[in-house]
Design an enzyme around this catalytic site. Structure first.
Site, PDB file in Angstrom:
ATOM      1  CB  CYS A  30      -0.907  -0.051   1.228  1.00 51.80           C
ATOM      2  SG  CYS A  30      -1.681   1.502   1.687  1.00 51.80           S
ATOM      3  CB  CYS A  33       0.462   1.611   4.125  1.00 50.42           C
ATOM      4  SG  CYS A  33      -1.290   1.185   4.044  1.00 50.42           S
TER       5      CYS A  33
END
Length: 106
Positions: A30, A33
């Site tokens: 991600c 992230c």
């Protein structure tokens, strides 16, 4: 210090923590992230004496992420005295995350 959360230690490290917990639910693939990781680490260094900072990899502990209602990542879950006090989703600046931590856990 950031604690790694798994299905096995979730209850002891998060729900039974004597300190309020900031839990980052993330995945290695991600992008947002990964952008949040250094911000989270900085805040853990600065505020680690007040709050416990913890990370949960959604791919490794999907059951816990589902239990916490994480439908997008990154999701930040704020837990105090075993109770979820709030959730925030998505990338944010260090200052914004700090404000959210204080809002939910003070």
């Amino acid at each position: 210090m950031v604690v790694t959360i798994t299905s096995e230690n979730f209850e002891s490290e998060v729900l039974n923590s004597p300190n309020p917990v900031v839990l980052d639910i993330y995945a290695t693939w991600c992008g947002p992230c990964q952008q949040m990781a250094p911000v989270f680490e900085e805040l853990a260094t600065e505020l680690g004496n007040i709050y416990k900072f913890a990370k949960l990899n959604v791919d490794e502990s999907r059951d816990v992420a589902i239990r916490l209602g994480a439908t997008s990542i990154p999701t930040f879950v704020f837990v105090k005295n075993g109770t979820i006090k709030g959730k925030e989703v998505g990338y944010m600046s260090k200052e914004d995350l700090q404000v959210k931590i204080e809002k939910h856990l003070k």
